[in-house]
Design a protein around this motif. Structure first.
Motif, mmCIF file in Angstrom:
data_model
loop_
_atom_site.group_PDB
_atom_site.id
_atom_site.type_symbol
_atom_site.label_atom_id
_atom_site.label_comp_id
_atom_site.label_asym_id
_atom_site.label_seq_id
_atom_site.Cartn_x
_atom_site.Cartn_y
_atom_site.Cartn_z
ATOM 1 N N ALA A 117 -16.585 4.873 49.261
ATOM 2 C CA ALA A 117 -17.789 5.323 48.563
ATOM 3 C C ALA A 117 -18.879 4.248 48.567
ATOM 4 N N ILE A 118 -18.581 3.084 49.139
ATOM 5 C CA ILE A 118 -19.616 2.060 49.305
ATOM 6 C C ILE A 118 -20.627 2.592 50.321
ATOM 7 N N PRO A 119 -21.936 2.498 50.053
ATOM 8 C CA PRO A 119 -22.924 3.005 51.007
ATOM 9 C C PRO A 119 -22.812 2.312 52.367
ATOM 10 N N VAL A 120 -22.874 3.115 53.439
ATOM 11 C CA VAL A 120 -22.769 2.607 54.812
ATOM 12 C C VAL A 120 -24.034 2.989 55.571
ATOM 13 N N ALA A 121 -24.634 2.022 56.257
ATOM 14 C CA ALA A 121 -25.879 2.304 56.976
ATOM 15 C C ALA A 121 -25.846 1.708 58.379
ATOM 16 N N ARG A 122 -26.333 2.493 59.343
ATOM 17 C CA ARG A 122 -26.617 1.957 60.677
ATOM 18 C C ARG A 122 -27.843 1.043 60.560
ATOM 19 N N VAL A 123 -27.798 -0.096 61.225
ATOM 20 C CA VAL A 123 -28.941 -1.003 61.180
ATOM 21 C C VAL A 123 -29.814 -0.753 62.412
ATOM 22 N N ASP A 124 -30.754 0.173 62.259
ATOM 23 C CA ASP A 124 -31.681 0.514 63.338
ATOM 24 C C ASP A 124 -32.943 -0.332 63.291
ATOM 25 N N GLU A 125 -33.208 -0.922 62.119
ATOM 26 C CA GLU A 125 -34.395 -1.764 61.949
ATOM 27 C C GLU A 125 -34.070 -2.861 60.959
ATOM 28 N N ASP A 126 -34.917 -3.874 60.892
ATOM 29 C CA ASP A 126 -34.676 -4.992 59.982
ATOM 30 C C ASP A 126 -34.504 -4.488 58.553
ATOM 31 N N VAL A 127 -33.547 -5.092 57.839
ATOM 32 C CA VAL A 127 -33.253 -4.629 56.486
ATOM 33 C C VAL A 127 -32.803 -5.813 55.632
ATOM 34 N N GLN A 128 -33.187 -5.795 54.355
ATOM 35 C CA GLN A 128 -32.759 -6.841 53.433
ATOM 36 C C GLN A 128 -31.300 -6.631 53.065
ATOM 37 N N ILE A 129 -30.539 -7.726 53.037
ATOM 38 C CA ILE A 129 -29.115 -7.656 52.703
ATOM 39 C C ILE A 129 -28.954 -7.614 51.189
ATOM 40 N N LEU A 130 -28.257 -6.583 50.709
ATOM 41 C CA LEU A 130 -28.002 -6.427 49.278
ATOM 42 C C LEU A 130 -26.509 -6.225 49.049
ATOM 43 N N PRO A 131 -25.965 -6.780 47.955
ATOM 44 C CA PRO A 131 -24.543 -6.580 47.680
ATOM 45 C C PRO A 131 -24.243 -5.111 47.430
ATOM 46 N N GLY A 132 -22.985 -4.752 47.678
ATOM 47 C CA GLY A 132 -22.575 -3.370 47.454
ATOM 48 C C GLY A 132 -22.973 -2.442 48.581
#
Length: 195
Positions: free
Chosen positions: A58-73
């Motif tokens: 249930a932890i959110p999962v995302a493809r990294v298609d563009e630059d993104v800030q790293i956040l816990p969880g």
């Protein structure tokens, strides 16, 4: 002030999918860490690893298609024909190099080591070859932790074995036990920050 959290890079290749599923199934949704999954992908085939992992946790999962800030969880997943590095707390996407041998784990682990030092954890799961070794050595030199899947449970042993032979990983465990060790580290980190 935002609490300091672990940033966990996970490298795998052949046979790694089963290990990734086992690892993420064991983690609680509230774990105060960020995860970046770096796998060896075909250049021209759309990866659905994010969907596969999302079915396990249930932890959110995302493809990294563009630059993104790293956040816990959160779990961030490398996409096809790209490489990832970290700069100033952001995942930076770049085109994958033209080399035949995939070095995406080394590239990411080295960047992770430079950016997060003692808050960096590198985990190597099943895979062939030795991608991740150079990055793991850099992680250890920078004060980070290196953990590997044990060879008895890895479907393909090249990647974890290269770390075991040339580095001194802090833990050599099956994927479930690696997750449990990470939970323990996060609890210790939270306790330190609350004192």
């Amino acid at each position: 002030m935002e609490k300091e959290f672990y940033v966990v890079g996970i490298g795998s290749s052949a046979g790694g999918l089963k290990a990734l599923k086992e690892f993420f199934r064991r983690l609680p949704t509230t774990i105060p860490a960020a995860f970046i999954v770096i796998t060896h992908l075909n250049r021209d085939r759309h990866s659905i690893l994010n969907d596969i992992l999302a079915a396990q946790t249930a932890i959110p999962v995302a493809r990294v298609d563009e630059d993104v800030q790293i956040l816990p969880g959160n779990i961030y997943v490398l996409t096809e024909n790209t490489s990832l590095t970290i700069r100033n707390g952001w995942l930076k996407v770049a085109p994958r190099d033209q080399k035949i041998l995939n070095s995406s784990v080394d590239i990411f682990f080295s960047s992770l080591a430079d950016e997060f030092k003692a808050r960096a954890i590198g985990i190597i799961l099943s895979g062939g070859g030795n991608d991740g070794l150079e990055g793991a050595l850099h992680l250890a030199e920078s004060g980070g932790k290196v953990m590997v899947q044990n060879l008895l449970t890895a479907e393909v042993t090249g990647m974890p074995e290269s770390i075991i032979d040339h580095d001194h990983p802090s833990d050599i465990l099956n994927p479930t036990k690696l997750a449990e060790k990470l939970i323990e580290l996060c609890k210790e980190n939270t306790a330190r920050q609350s004192t």
